[in-house]
Design a protein around this motif. Sequence first.
Motif, PDB file in Angstrom:
ATOM      1  N   SER A   1      -0.832 -55.881 -27.224  1.00 36.39           N
ATOM      2  CA  SER A   1      -0.196 -55.454 -28.472  1.00 36.39           C
ATOM      3  C   SER A   1      -1.267 -55.203 -29.522  1.00 36.39           C
ATOM      4  O   SER A   1      -2.140 -56.047 -29.745  1.00 36.39           O
ATOM      5  CB  SER A   1       0.767 -56.533 -28.981  1.00 36.39           C
ATOM      6  OG  SER A   1       1.818 -56.754 -28.062  1.00 36.39           O
ATOM      7  N   SER A   2      -1.207 -54.041 -30.147  1.00 38.19           N
ATOM      8  CA  SER A   2      -2.079 -53.737 -31.278  1.00 38.19           C
ATOM      9  C   SER A   2      -1.294 -54.013 -32.556  1.00 38.19           C
ATOM     10  O   SER A   2      -0.216 -53.463 -32.747  1.00 38.19           O
ATOM     11  CB  SER A   2      -2.532 -52.270 -31.248  1.00 38.19           C
ATOM     12  OG  SER A   2      -3.374 -52.031 -30.137  1.00 38.19           O
ATOM     13  N   TYR A   3      -1.833 -54.880 -33.379  1.00 34.55           N
ATOM     14  CA  TYR A   3      -1.136 -55.222 -34.613  1.00 34.55           C
ATOM     15  C   TYR A   3      -1.950 -54.746 -35.811  1.00 34.55           C
ATOM     16  O   TYR A   3      -3.167 -54.485 -35.697  1.00 34.55           O
ATOM     17  CB  TYR A   3      -0.877 -56.729 -34.693  1.00 34.55           C
ATOM     18  CG  TYR A   3      -2.120 -57.588 -34.703  1.00 34.55           C
ATOM     19  CD1 TYR A   3      -2.700 -58.001 -35.905  1.00 34.55           C
ATOM     20  CD2 TYR A   3      -2.730 -57.986 -33.520  1.00 34.55           C
ATOM     21  CE1 TYR A   3      -3.837 -58.781 -35.918  1.00 34.55           C
ATOM     22  CE2 TYR A   3      -3.869 -58.765 -33.526  1.00 34.55           C
ATOM     23  CZ  TYR A   3      -4.416 -59.168 -34.725  1.00 34.55           C
ATOM     24  OH  TYR A   3      -5.561 -59.932 -34.745  1.00 34.55           O
ATOM     25  N   THR A   4      -1.294 -54.635 -36.947  1.00 34.61           N
ATOM     26  CA  THR A   4      -1.914 -54.069 -38.143  1.00 34.61           C
ATOM     27  C   THR A   4      -1.813 -55.039 -39.311  1.00 34.61           C
ATOM     28  O   THR A   4      -0.750 -55.591 -39.581  1.00 34.61           O
ATOM     29  CB  THR A   4      -1.242 -52.737 -38.519  1.00 34.61           C
ATOM     30  OG1 THR A   4      -1.363 -51.821 -37.431  1.00 34.61           O
ATOM     31  CG2 THR A   4      -1.894 -52.128 -39.752  1.00 34.61           C
ATOM     32  N   ILE A   5      -2.941 -55.230 -39.993  1.00 28.95           N
ATOM     33  CA  ILE A   5      -3.000 -56.040 -41.209  1.00 28.95           C
ATOM     34  C   ILE A   5      -3.265 -55.087 -42.364  1.00 28.95           C
ATOM     35  O   ILE A   5      -4.207 -54.293 -42.315  1.00 28.95           O
ATOM     36  CB  ILE A   5      -4.136 -57.077 -41.125  1.00 28.95           C
ATOM     37  CG1 ILE A   5      -4.039 -57.884 -39.832  1.00 28.95           C
ATOM     38  CG2 ILE A   5      -4.123 -57.993 -42.343  1.00 28.95           C
ATOM     39  CD1 ILE A   5      -5.345 -58.567 -39.450  1.00 28.95           C
ATOM     40  N   THR A   6      -2.438 -55.160 -43.399  1.00 26.10           N
ATOM     41  CA  THR A   6      -2.573 -54.237 -44.530  1.00 26.10           C
ATOM     42  C   THR A   6      -2.664 -55.011 -45.837  1.00 26.10           C
ATOM     43  O   THR A   6      -1.825 -55.870 -46.117  1.00 26.10           O
ATOM     44  CB  THR A   6      -1.390 -53.269 -44.601  1.00 26.10           C
ATOM     45  OG1 THR A   6      -1.249 -52.588 -43.352  1.00 26.10           O
ATOM     46  CG2 THR A   6      -1.586 -52.242 -45.713  1.00 26.10           C
ATOM     47  N   ALA A   7      -3.695 -54.706 -46.628  1.00 24.52           N
ATOM     48  CA  ALA A   7      -3.810 -55.240 -47.988  1.00 24.52           C
ATOM     49  C   ALA A   7      -3.408 -54.135 -48.947  1.00 24.52           C
ATOM     50  O   ALA A   7      -3.883 -52.999 -48.841  1.00 24.52           O
ATOM     51  CB  ALA A   7      -5.239 -55.691 -48.273  1.00 24.52           C
ATOM     52  N   THR A   8      -2.510 -54.455 -49.897  1.00 24.49           N
ATOM     53  CA  THR A   8      -2.000 -53.448 -50.824  1.00 24.49           C
ATOM     54  C   THR A   8      -2.295 -53.849 -52.271  1.00 24.49           C
ATOM     55  O   THR A   8      -2.492 -55.028 -52.580  1.00 24.49           O
ATOM     56  CB  THR A   8      -0.480 -53.280 -50.661  1.00 24.49           C
ATOM     57  OG1 THR A   8       0.157 -54.538 -50.942  1.00 24.49           O
ATOM     58  CG2 THR A   8      -0.126 -52.864 -49.250  1.00 24.49           C
ATOM     59  N   ASN A   9      -2.333 -52.835 -53.133  1.00 23.39           N
ATOM     60  CA  ASN A   9      -2.479 -53.108 -54.576  1.00 23.39           C
ATOM     61  C   ASN A   9      -1.541 -52.234 -55.402  1.00 23.39           C
ATOM     62  O   ASN A   9      -1.778 -52.006 -56.588  1.00 23.39           O
ATOM     63  CB  ASN A   9      -3.934 -52.932 -55.037  1.00 23.39           C
ATOM     64  CG  ASN A   9      -4.401 -51.490 -54.964  1.00 23.39           C
ATOM     65  OD1 ASN A   9      -3.658 -50.615 -54.510  1.00 23.39           O
ATOM     66  ND2 ASN A   9      -5.624 -51.226 -55.406  1.00 23.39           N
ATOM     67  N   GLY A  10      -0.504 -51.728 -54.743  1.00 27.94           N
ATOM     68  CA  GLY A  10       0.466 -50.892 -55.443  1.00 27.94           C
ATOM     69  C   GLY A  10       0.154 -49.427 -55.393  1.00 27.94           C
ATOM     70  O   GLY A  10       0.966 -48.596 -55.799  1.00 27.94           O
ATOM     71  N   THR A  11      -1.024 -49.073 -54.892  1.00 24.81           N
ATOM     72  CA  THR A  11      -1.418 -47.667 -54.755  1.00 24.81           C
ATOM     73  C   THR A  11      -1.603 -47.378 -53.277  1.00 24.81           C
ATOM     74  O   THR A  11      -2.581 -47.836 -52.672  1.00 24.81           O
ATOM     75  CB  THR A  11      -2.719 -47.375 -55.513  1.00 24.81           C
ATOM     76  OG1 THR A  11      -2.553 -47.729 -56.886  1.00 24.81           O
ATOM     77  CG2 THR A  11      -3.083 -45.897 -55.416  1.00 24.81           C
ATOM     78  N   THR A  12      -0.642 -46.660 -52.696  1.00 31.04           N
ATOM     79  CA  THR A  12      -0.657 -46.438 -51.247  1.00 31.04           C
ATOM     80  C   THR A  12      -1.979 -45.857 -50.764  1.00 31.04           C
ATOM     81  O   THR A  12      -2.491 -46.223 -49.708  1.00 31.04           O
ATOM     82  CB  THR A  12       0.496 -45.505 -50.838  1.00 31.04           C
ATOM     83  OG1 THR A  12       1.729 -46.070 -51.282  1.00 31.04           O
ATOM     84  CG2 THR A  12       0.538 -45.313 -49.335  1.00 31.04           C
ATOM     85  N   ALA A  13      -2.548 -44.973 -51.554  1.00 30.23           N
ATOM     86  CA  ALA A  13      -3.799 -44.327 -51.140  1.00 30.23           C
ATOM     87  C   ALA A  13      -4.944 -45.310 -51.030  1.00 30.23           C
ATOM     88  O   ALA A  13      -5.969 -45.014 -50.398  1.00 30.23           O
ATOM     89  CB  ALA A  13      -4.167 -43.221 -52.126  1.00 30.23           C
ATOM     90  N   GLN A  14      -4.774 -46.493 -51.641  1.00 31.14           N
ATOM     91  CA  GLN A  14      -5.850 -47.471 -51.606  1.00 31.14           C
ATOM     92  C   GLN A  14      -5.571 -48.631 -50.654  1.00 31.14           C
ATOM     93  O   GLN A  14      -6.321 -49.599 -50.628  1.00 31.14           O
ATOM     94  CB  GLN A  14      -6.103 -48.001 -53.023  1.00 31.14           C
ATOM     95  CG  GLN A  14      -6.713 -46.968 -53.960  1.00 31.14           C
ATOM     96  CD  GLN A  14      -7.042 -47.567 -55.320  1.00 31.14           C
ATOM     97  OE1 GLN A  14      -6.225 -48.245 -55.921  1.00 31.14           O
ATOM     98  NE2 GLN A  14      -8.235 -47.310 -55.788  1.00 31.14           N
ATOM     99  N   ASP A  15      -4.497 -48.555 -49.877  1.00 31.54           N
ATOM    100  CA  ASP A  15      -4.227 -49.598 -48.896  1.00 31.54           C
ATOM    101  C   ASP A  15      -5.416 -49.737 -47.945  1.00 31.54           C
ATOM    102  O   ASP A  15      -5.999 -48.738 -47.509  1.00 31.54           O
ATOM    103  CB  ASP A  15      -2.973 -49.253 -48.075  1.00 31.54           C
ATOM    104  CG  ASP A  15      -1.694 -49.446 -48.859  1.00 31.54           C
ATOM    105  OD1 ASP A  15      -1.766 -49.951 -49.996  1.00 31.54           O
ATOM    106  OD2 ASP A  15      -0.627 -49.083 -48.331  1.00 31.54           O
ATOM    107  N   VAL A  16      -5.776 -50.970 -47.647  1.00 33.50           N
ATOM    108  CA  VAL A  16      -6.840 -51.245 -46.678  1.00 33.50           C
ATOM    109  C   VAL A  16      -6.187 -51.773 -45.410  1.00 33.50           C
ATOM    110  O   VAL A  16      -5.433 -52.753 -45.453  1.00 33.50           O
ATOM    111  CB  VAL A  16      -7.849 -52.255 -47.238  1.00 33.50           C
ATOM    112  CG1 VAL A  16      -8.866 -52.634 -46.164  1.00 33.50           C
ATOM    113  CG2 VAL A  16      -8.558 -51.686 -48.458  1.00 33.50           C
ATOM    114  N   VAL A  17      -6.456 -51.127 -44.290  1.00 36.01           N
ATOM    115  CA  VAL A  17      -5.788 -51.454 -43.030  1.00 36.01           C
ATOM    116  C   VAL A  17      -6.809 -51.908 -42.004  1.00 36.01           C
ATOM    117  O   VAL A  17      -7.878 -51.299 -41.842  1.00 36.01           O
ATOM    118  CB  VAL A  17      -5.008 -50.238 -42.488  1.00 36.01           C
ATOM    119  CG1 VAL A  17      -4.351 -50.579 -41.154  1.00 36.01           C
ATOM    120  CG2 VAL A  17      -3.960 -49.784 -43.499  1.00 36.01           C
TER     121      VAL A  17
END
Length: 238
Positions: A133-149
């Motif tokens: 299984s490949s899983y995804t961790i996402t850090a957000t700051n309210g700006t989708t373009a700046q999400d870090v995955v």
Amino acid sequence: MYTASGTATGISVTGLPTGVTATISSLVATISGTPTVGGPFTYSVVATNGTTAQDVTMNGSITVDTIADPTLTITSGDTTQSVNVNTAITNIVITASGTATGITVTGLPTGVTVTYSGLVATISGTPTVVGTSSYTITATNGTTAQDVVYTGTLTAINPPLACISTVTIELTGLSAGTYALKLYDATGTTLVKTLANGAFAAGNTDFQFPADAVSSGTYTYKLLNGTTIIQTGSVTVP
């Protein structure tokens, strides 16, 4: 980089954000630099030939974010793991920081879950289905373009088949009949296990039993007909 050609005699650039400049070399304009002010900027590149009515204008845009990207840090554990199915993984702890306002984890295998505490995500559990299984961790700051995955992989495999050795007791010169084959401690006094109790054919017999039937060590075996010892000897179980 923009190049004016044809009847062009000049090229100019206007509207650049602070910190960004245009270098003109003959009919070539090179835009470079580091913007120091946030916001969207529309700039114009104009090719001229001395006749204003024939000026050719091309517009471009530069958008400068004023908020830095969030960050993700693997605090503990390995984000790529392979374990036997129905065996717990080593916990994985991930921390979002910087401008982050949230953290999410998706795509975990069955049996593995994530818990959140503020901007800290802890992945734990026991995968119950064989597969990767490949899983995804996402850090957000309210700006989708700046999400870090960040992407990790968890693999559950079938455990290798255990190879169980056997132990052989050589019985010689038997008469056909009913016997009990018993295993005692090394001194031959304490019964550990009855290996067989039934009919034996006449002649020589190699009696085998799995090594994991008893603990490793040295034992005394006895072949009995009733209470009479027919054969006895020592056997070592690895």
